[in-house]
Design a protein around this motif. Structure first.
Motif, mmCIF file in Angstrom:
data_model
loop_
_atom_site.group_PDB
_atom_site.id
_atom_site.type_symbol
_atom_site.label_atom_id
_atom_site.label_comp_id
_atom_site.label_asym_id
_atom_site.label_seq_id
_atom_site.Cartn_x
_atom_site.Cartn_y
_atom_site.Cartn_z
ATOM 1 N N GLU A 1 -120.026 -11.746 27.412
ATOM 2 C CA GLU A 1 -120.942 -12.312 28.386
ATOM 3 C C GLU A 1 -121.646 -11.341 29.374
ATOM 4 O O GLU A 1 -122.787 -11.077 30.008
ATOM 5 N N SER A 2 -120.560 -10.697 30.120
ATOM 6 C CA SER A 2 -120.852 -9.871 31.355
ATOM 7 C C SER A 2 -121.479 -8.441 30.994
ATOM 8 O O SER A 2 -122.104 -7.803 31.780
ATOM 9 N N ASN B 1 -128.208 -16.928 27.127
ATOM 10 C CA ASN B 1 -126.875 -17.364 26.934
ATOM 11 C C ASN B 1 -126.424 -17.081 25.601
ATOM 12 O O ASN B 1 -127.081 -17.170 24.587
ATOM 13 N N LEU B 2 -124.967 -16.681 25.806
ATOM 14 C CA LEU B 2 -124.369 -16.360 24.296
ATOM 15 C C LEU B 2 -124.679 -17.140 23.240
ATOM 16 O O LEU B 2 -124.947 -17.013 22.179
ATOM 17 N N SER C 1 -128.015 -17.423 21.671
ATOM 18 C CA SER C 1 -128.337 -15.911 21.031
ATOM 19 C C SER C 1 -127.817 -16.234 19.600
ATOM 20 O O SER C 1 -128.418 -15.741 18.597
ATOM 21 N N VAL C 2 -126.453 -16.579 19.736
ATOM 22 C CA VAL C 2 -125.869 -16.950 18.306
ATOM 23 C C VAL C 2 -126.765 -17.877 17.594
ATOM 24 O O VAL C 2 -126.913 -17.358 16.473
ATOM 25 N N ALA C 3 -126.993 -18.828 18.202
ATOM 26 C CA ALA C 3 -127.822 -19.843 17.267
ATOM 27 C C ALA C 3 -129.100 -19.452 16.787
ATOM 28 O O ALA C 3 -129.355 -19.451 15.593
ATOM 29 N N ILE C 4 -129.818 -18.509 17.512
ATOM 30 C CA ILE C 4 -130.789 -18.195 16.926
ATOM 31 C C ILE C 4 -130.726 -16.913 16.058
ATOM 32 O O ILE C 4 -131.521 -17.181 15.021
ATOM 33 N N VAL C 5 -129.963 -16.075 16.069
ATOM 34 C CA VAL C 5 -129.820 -15.131 14.963
ATOM 35 C C VAL C 5 -129.267 -15.791 13.756
ATOM 36 O O VAL C 5 -129.381 -15.501 12.571
#
Length: 163
Positions: free
Chosen positions: A102-103, A131-132, A135-139
């Motif tokens: 995240e950072s 938000n991580l 981002s994961v959900a989108i991709v």
């Protein structure tokens, strides 16, 4: 089966939510140490709710350990530093999609080895990143869409209310 890789995740709630998304999507989760929490942390399990025990998850000691144990992996690197938009690549049904901590994201020494498979989510202005978990959900869901949502429920059912 698609694979989500988190390189040194720091926030347990994000990892728990991503674990739940992986269960819903039928994806495997790969976690690369060091992490900012212990995998048994109650925050991870709380964020994953009752899905954590259904998750196919593997933990690796390092990025090198991950590469050794997955030598044939086709890896896409999600980063704000990529030239390609995440919708411009074709995701193989068994590919790996890596996200950084995240950072700081994925370290540049890893990214320079994968310029053609580095992908980004477009954003406006000077927003640093999404938000991580988002981002994961989108991709992940774009990769699932490209693979015709193989083995997923594609229809829901309304339950009629009787007054």
């Amino acid at each position: 089966m698609l694979n989500i890789v988190l390189h040194e995740p720091e926030i347990p709630a994000n990892t728990g939510n991503i674990g739940r998304t992986c269960v819903a999507a039928g994806a495997r989760l790969h976690l690369i140490e060091p992490m900012g929490f212990r995998i048994s942390a109650k925050e991870v399990k709380r964020a994953g709710l009752d899905y954590w025990d259904k998750l196919d998850v593997t933990v690796y000691d390092s990025y090198e350990d991950f590469l050794q144990k997955n030598p044939e992996a086709k890896i896409y690197m999600a980063t704000t530093k990529a030239k390609h938009v995440y919708t411009e690549v074709s995701y193989e049904p068994d590919c790996y999609i890596m996200f950084g901590k995240e950072s700081a994201g994925i370290p540049e020494d890893i990214l320079v080895e994968h310029p053609e498979t580095s992908i980004r989510i477009p954003m406006i202005g000077d927003i640093r990143s999404l938000n991580l978990g988002n981002s994961v959900a989108i991709v992940l869901y774009e990769a699932l869409r490209q693979n015709n949502f193989s083995h997923m429920n594609l229809e829901g059912e309304l339950h009629h209310l009787h007054w």
